[in-house]
Design a protein around this motif. Structure first.
Motif, PDB file in Angstrom:
ATOM      1  N   ASN A   1       6.499  16.931  -1.897  1.00 47.30           N
ATOM      2  CA  ASN A   1       5.901  15.781  -2.234  1.00 47.30           C
ATOM      3  C   ASN A   1       6.101  15.031  -1.073  1.00 47.30           C
ATOM      4  O   ASN A   1       7.430  14.723  -0.429  1.00 47.30           O
ATOM      5  N   TYR A   2       5.370  13.936  -0.598  1.00 49.31           N
ATOM      6  CA  TYR A   2       5.383  13.212   0.475  1.00 49.31           C
ATOM      7  C   TYR A   2       4.439  11.848   0.328  1.00 49.31           C
ATOM      8  O   TYR A   2       3.570  12.045  -0.287  1.00 49.31           O
ATOM      9  N   ASN A   3       5.239  10.863   0.524  1.00 50.62           N
ATOM     10  CA  ASN A   3       4.513   9.446   0.231  1.00 50.62           C
ATOM     11  C   ASN A   3       4.750   8.544   1.435  1.00 50.62           C
ATOM     12  O   ASN A   3       6.074   8.532   1.826  1.00 50.62           O
ATOM     13  N   PHE A   4       3.880   7.750   1.900  1.00 48.28           N
ATOM     14  CA  PHE A   4       4.256   6.549   2.989  1.00 48.28           C
ATOM     15  C   PHE A   4       3.821   5.401   2.357  1.00 48.28           C
ATOM     16  O   PHE A   4       2.973   5.007   1.624  1.00 48.28           O
ATOM     17  N   GLY A   5       4.658   4.364   2.422  1.00 48.22           N
ATOM     18  CA  GLY A   5       4.428   3.182   1.707  1.00 48.22           C
ATOM     19  C   GLY A   5       4.841   1.934   2.999  1.00 48.22           C
ATOM     20  O   GLY A   5       5.553   2.209   3.554  1.00 48.22           O
ATOM     21  N   HIS A   6       3.682   0.794   2.557  1.00 49.23           N
ATOM     22  CA  HIS A   6       3.773  -0.107   3.592  1.00 49.23           C
ATOM     23  C   HIS A   6       4.042  -1.238   2.572  1.00 49.23           C
ATOM     24  O   HIS A   6       2.801  -1.709   2.019  1.00 49.23           O
TER      25      HIS A   6
ATOM     26  N   HIS B   1       0.779  -1.392  -0.015  1.00 49.78           N
ATOM     27  CA  HIS B   1      -0.091   0.105   0.068  1.00 49.78           C
ATOM     28  C   HIS B   1       0.872   1.381   0.062  1.00 49.78           C
ATOM     29  O   HIS B   1       1.776   1.353   0.778  1.00 49.78           O
ATOM     30  N   THR B   2       0.491   2.135  -0.954  1.00 46.74           N
ATOM     31  CA  THR B   2       1.269   3.487  -0.879  1.00 46.74           C
ATOM     32  C   THR B   2       0.280   4.707  -0.987  1.00 46.74           C
ATOM     33  O   THR B   2      -0.812   4.664  -1.825  1.00 46.74           O
ATOM     34  N   ILE B   3       0.297   5.799  -0.192  1.00 43.46           N
ATOM     35  CA  ILE B   3      -0.448   6.851  -0.111  1.00 43.46           C
ATOM     36  C   ILE B   3       0.392   8.232  -0.189  1.00 43.46           C
ATOM     37  O   ILE B   3       1.562   8.179   0.534  1.00 43.46           O
ATOM     38  N   GLY B   4      -0.049   9.082  -0.869  1.00 38.65           N
ATOM     39  CA  GLY B   4       0.743  10.191  -1.092  1.00 38.65           C
ATOM     40  C   GLY B   4       0.087  11.482  -1.380  1.00 38.65           C
ATOM     41  O   GLY B   4      -1.126  11.416  -1.706  1.00 38.65           O
ATOM     42  N   THR B   5       0.751  12.557  -1.380  1.00 36.41           N
ATOM     43  CA  THR B   5       0.305  14.070  -1.685  1.00 36.41           C
ATOM     44  C   THR B   5       1.460  14.541  -2.505  1.00 36.41           C
ATOM     45  O   THR B   5       2.602  14.700  -1.984  1.00 36.41           O
ATOM     46  N   ASP B   6       0.984  15.383  -3.513  1.00 36.93           N
ATOM     47  CA  ASP B   6       1.804  16.474  -4.138  1.00 36.93           C
ATOM     48  C   ASP B   6       1.243  17.846  -4.087  1.00 36.93           C
ATOM     49  O   ASP B   6      -0.038  17.686  -4.080  1.00 36.93           O
ATOM     50  N   HIS B   7       2.176  18.639  -3.832  1.00 38.13           N
ATOM     51  CA  HIS B   7       1.723  20.180  -3.769  1.00 38.13           C
ATOM     52  C   HIS B   7       2.695  21.144  -4.776  1.00 38.13           C
ATOM     53  O   HIS B   7       3.911  21.006  -4.506  1.00 38.13           O
ATOM     54  N   PHE B   8       2.072  21.885  -5.800  1.00 40.36           N
ATOM     55  CA  PHE B   8       3.045  22.661  -6.571  1.00 40.36           C
ATOM     56  C   PHE B   8       2.409  24.148  -6.483  1.00 40.36           C
ATOM     57  O   PHE B   8       1.353  24.107  -6.429  1.00 40.36           O
ATOM     58  N   PHE B   9       3.555  24.938  -6.644  1.00 42.49           N
ATOM     59  CA  PHE B   9       2.916  26.440  -6.482  1.00 42.49           C
ATOM     60  C   PHE B   9       4.089  27.018  -7.453  1.00 42.49           C
ATOM     61  O   PHE B   9       5.326  26.745  -7.344  1.00 42.49           O
ATOM     62  N   LYS B  10       3.590  27.927  -8.394  1.00 45.22           N
ATOM     63  CA  LYS B  10       4.180  28.791  -9.192  1.00 45.22           C
ATOM     64  C   LYS B  10       3.870  30.305  -9.257  1.00 45.22           C
ATOM     65  O   LYS B  10       2.741  30.665  -9.056  1.00 45.22           O
TER      66      LYS B  10
END
Length: 800
Positions: A263-268, A245-254
């Motif tokens: 960017n962060y994700n956690f994997g089990h 299982h992998t859950i994550g989030t991305d955030h971008f600003f210009k």
């Protein structure tokens, strides 16, 4: 031939030639009420295929200017936080001031307005293949899954290779990332592919990059042109024997001058692999003692991946970037449960080994880049500094119970190991590039890299004699390396010819000190690494190419540790501080018809090839996995490939490779030469379908099959896999759902044999081949923003 000699003469003697005419485009952007719009984004597109040429932003008065544009036909468009102008088409043959672009209060998508034709899925260039992935079923999965379907790339049991070579480097947006192979798998498995524009398989890397890699894979992200913010959350679930299982989030600003992404994700991850090792040990009386080991390897891993990318435009001609990548694995639990049955042995009938191991790993790196544009003709000066800290600790408890020939308990042995490795890497590089004539470019640069590694081990409780170091001893090993490099390269094109050539020089100095032996190992080495690619295209239907390179592979840092660690009482893993660097030579020539059908002949040779070889010690009944040098390797063969859109919704890619390979090495126990020879072949095919009227449903059907082949000192039987993946998008592509099955018929098990001189054994690996894969991704914010995600790599980090 005269046309060819003439550009070569110009290249080598750098005679001056005329520069092509460069034009400018000016204009303003207004809203519907005729007010100027500040900081709107301008996109200049090719009228031929709607591909992006360049972009800029308006100033506070709503004005813009695009410079250094060649004559031709273009499309131009303005956008600002969801509002867009109509597309304006125009011909550019002199400096031009365009009519105002008017932003309309709509939310129409650029691709709905200007895309008139799709890019070909696969493009072949002078030194690389370009694989466009946006319309595949894997586009909203992760980057690692996209690599699995990339032409020429082979991934078997998470091992990456291209054209039979595992000396593969990874780049993102042209910048090298450099982390251990396992961490590359974890990083890319947690990185969304939704913003990937294409993947370049660079079969002949430029001299700018380290001489370590035979092939580079460049992951090109979509341009970050639209100002604003967006983000995404994603979830991936894989079910094999055990769930992953992998859950994550991305955030971008210009903003106007800044770009920021986090960017962060956690994997089990949980996986299990089964092994069956059968080894026949010859006895003094001429008989054989057969040891059959059944092993279950259970791995549970929790991992956090962090990445931060920050870009700041100091001025129109200078940019500063900061990057940080951290992979933290606080909990890696491994259990090796081995049951070994013995026949023909007078001491025992069997023994059982339970190995409980725990590992913790931290890999954090920091990069600073500075780029300065010089003049108006494309000259550029850039600098890069990098630092990486790697810290790994391992602990294991190995319990063994021995049973006599009547089945009774004959004895027990408890054995503990504590090991650690700390590595510091740092590097500095400066590069300069400039145009040379109308169609040429020259690049040159200098680089220094320093490496300091400290490894230690403490083993207690083992009471059995075996070859190698004393298994109950504690020791430390220090290794330092310095690499100085310089390069120069040239690329150009004239009429029907294209040329890329370069020369890289590297001087390496290594020092190793082991406290268990008095000697101090020191090596100094200077080598030159030429490379070149040339392509001749007599017309649009035919392309001929020739390329050559010489490369080097230096030992990975953990492979030079002089320690002997045990997976079971029956098997050990060992490093070798005396390992030599490996040098590689490759030459190939090919022909492509209609950009779809290609045939390529190749020859490659390797000296002191690096591999983990398996040797049985017949005196001590031991199976040893040892990092070693192969004396010689060579192979020659032919590649046949097809890439074609048979309909507007179906694309097919096929690669078939036929080759003969030979490995030559020394048998560790007899010190006699061994030569293994094998004719082999493999085929892989990718079939992509775009379904429904809006193409919101895509499917990919992929097949990989490998005939019997050599690897190290083993011969592998044939194996293959058939994969199927679907993807459906909803709500104007903001939501996507994917579903697929890998290795539908579960044919990915690998069986290998070692049968020469006094070596007689087999090994069968049965992994979680058949996998159910599901994915979910939801985007929010300004959906038109493109990320500035890029990652780094310095040339030594892949050897961690």
């Amino acid at each position: 031939m005269k046309r060819f000699l003439c550009p070569l003469f110009f290249m080598f003697f750098f005679n001056g030639v005329l520069y092509s005419q460069e034009l400018s485009i000016t204009g303003v952007v207004n809203d519907e009420e005729d007010h100027a719009v500040s900081f709107a984004n301008i996109l200049l597109l090719s009228a031929t295929d709607s591909s992006l040429v360049t972009g800029t932003s308006t100033d506070e008065a709503g004005a813009y200017e695009l410079q250094n544009i060649t004559a031709g036909r273009y499309l131009i468009k303005a956008s600002y936080i969801g509002n867009e102008s109509d597309v304006m088409a125009f011909d550019l043959d002199t400096d031009k001031e365009l009519a105002p672009l008017v932003l309309e209060d709509t939310d129409q998508k650029l691709d709905e307005v200007v895309v008139t034709s799709q890019k070909p899925r696969l493009e072949r260039k002078i030194d690389r293949l370009v694989f466009n992935v946006e319309n595949t079923a894997y586009a909203d999965g992760d980057v690692w899954d996209v690599l699995k379907i990339t032409p020429s790339v082979m991934i078997v049991n998470d091992k990456l290779s291209v054209k039979g070579s595992n000396s593969v480097g990874l780049l993102i947006n042209g910048r090298k990332i450099n982390i251990p192979h396992d961490d590359i798998v974890n990083l890319l498995s947690g990185t969304s592919a939704s913003n990937v524009e294409n993947i370049e398989v660079i079969t002949n890397p430029p001299a700018k990059y380290s001489a370590e890699e035979s092939v580079l894979i460049n992951i090109v992200m979509k341009k970050n042109i639209i100002a604003g913010y967006n983000g995404a959350v994603y979830n991936k679930y894989v079910q094999g024997v055990l769930p992953k299982h992998t859950i994550g989030t991305d955030h971008f600003f210009k903003g106007k001058k800044t770009q920021l992404s986090f960017n962060y994700n956690f994997g089990h991850d949980r996986k299990v692999v089964y092994y069956t090792d059968i080894t026949n040990f010859p006895q003094n009386d001429g008989s054989l003692s057969t040891w059959t080991a059944e092993q279950e390897h259970l791995n549970r891993n929790k991992e956090h991946n962090f990445s931060l990318f920050f870009d700041y435009d100091i001025s129109e001609k200078s940019r500063l970037s900061f990057t940080s990548i951290t992979l933290w694995e606080p909990e890696i639990a491994r259990v090796y449960d081995t049951d070994t049955e013995l026949t023909g042995d007078s001491r025992w009938s069997s023994f059982e080994t339970l190995n409980n191991a725990e590992r913790e790993k931290l890999n954090t790196s920091y990069y600073i880049d500075y780029i300065q544009d010089l003049g108006e003709n494309g000259e550029q000066l850039s600098f890069n500094a990098h630092y990486t800290f790697y810290d790994e600790t391992d602990a294991q408890l190995l319990n063994t119970a021995f049973y006599n020939t009547t089945g009774g308990l004959a004895g027990e042995n408890d054995f503990t190991t504590d090991a650690s490795q700390k590595i510091n890497l740092y590097s500095f590089q400066g590069d300069y590039e400039a145009p040379l004539g109308d169609n040429g470019k020259i690049e040159t640069g200098l680089r220094y890299a320093g490496i300091a590694s400290n490894s230690s081990i403490l083993q207690e409780g083992f009471d059995r004699d075996q070859p190698g170091i004393d298994p109950s001893a504690s020791s430390n090993f220090d290794y330092d390396e310095s690499i100085y490099a310089a390069y120069v390269s040239y690329s150009g094109k004239w009429d029907r010819w294209k040329l890329k050539t370069g020369l890289r020089a590297e001087y390496a100095q290594t020092e190793g000190e082991w406290d268990m032996e008095p000697q101090f190992n020191e090596r100094k080495n200077f080598q030159l690494f030429p490379s070149g690619s040339i392509q001749f295209s007599p017309n649009e239907k035919h392309d001929l190419n020739l390329y050559y390179f010489r490369k080097i592979s230096r030992p990975r840092y953990n492979s030079i540790n002089p320690f002997q660690t045990f997976q079971s009482t029956f098997s050990t893993i060992e490093g070798d501080p005396e390992l030599l660097p490996s040098t590689r030579y490759y030459i190939a020539t090919g022909y492509t018809y209609d950009k779809s059908y290609t045939v390529e002949l190749f020859y490659k040779r390797k000296k002191n090839g690096l591999a983990q070889l398996i040797f049985q010690n017949n005196d001590n009944n031991l199976l040893r996995f040892i990092s070693s040098n192969l004396d010689q390797e060579w192979a020659y063969g032919i590649d046949l490939s097809l890439n074609k859109n048979f309909t507007d919704f179906y694309n097919c890619y096929v690669l078939a490779s036929f080759y003969n390979e030979t490995f030559r090495f020394s048998n560790l126990s007899t010190n006699e030469p061994v030569e293994l020879d094998q004719f082999s072949w493999f085929v892989r095919t990718s079939n992509s379908f775009s379904l429904l009227s809006d193409r919101s449903l895509t499917a990919d059907l992929n097949l990989v099959y490998t005939a019997p082949m050599l690897s190290g000192n083993s011969k592998f039987d044939a194996f293959g896999a058939l994969n199927l993946m679907f993807r459906k998008t909803f709500y104007n592509k903001k939501l996507s759902i994917s579903l697929g099955v890998e290795d539908i018929f579960n044919q990915g098990n690998q069986f290998n044999t070692r049968n020469y001189q006094d070596q007689n054994g087999t090994s069968l690996q049965r992994g979680e081949n058949r996998l159910l894969v599901t994915g979910l991704r939801y985007r929010f914010g300004n959906s038109k923003i493109r990320d500035n995600k890029k990652s780094k790599r310095v040339d030594e980090r892949n050897r961690i």
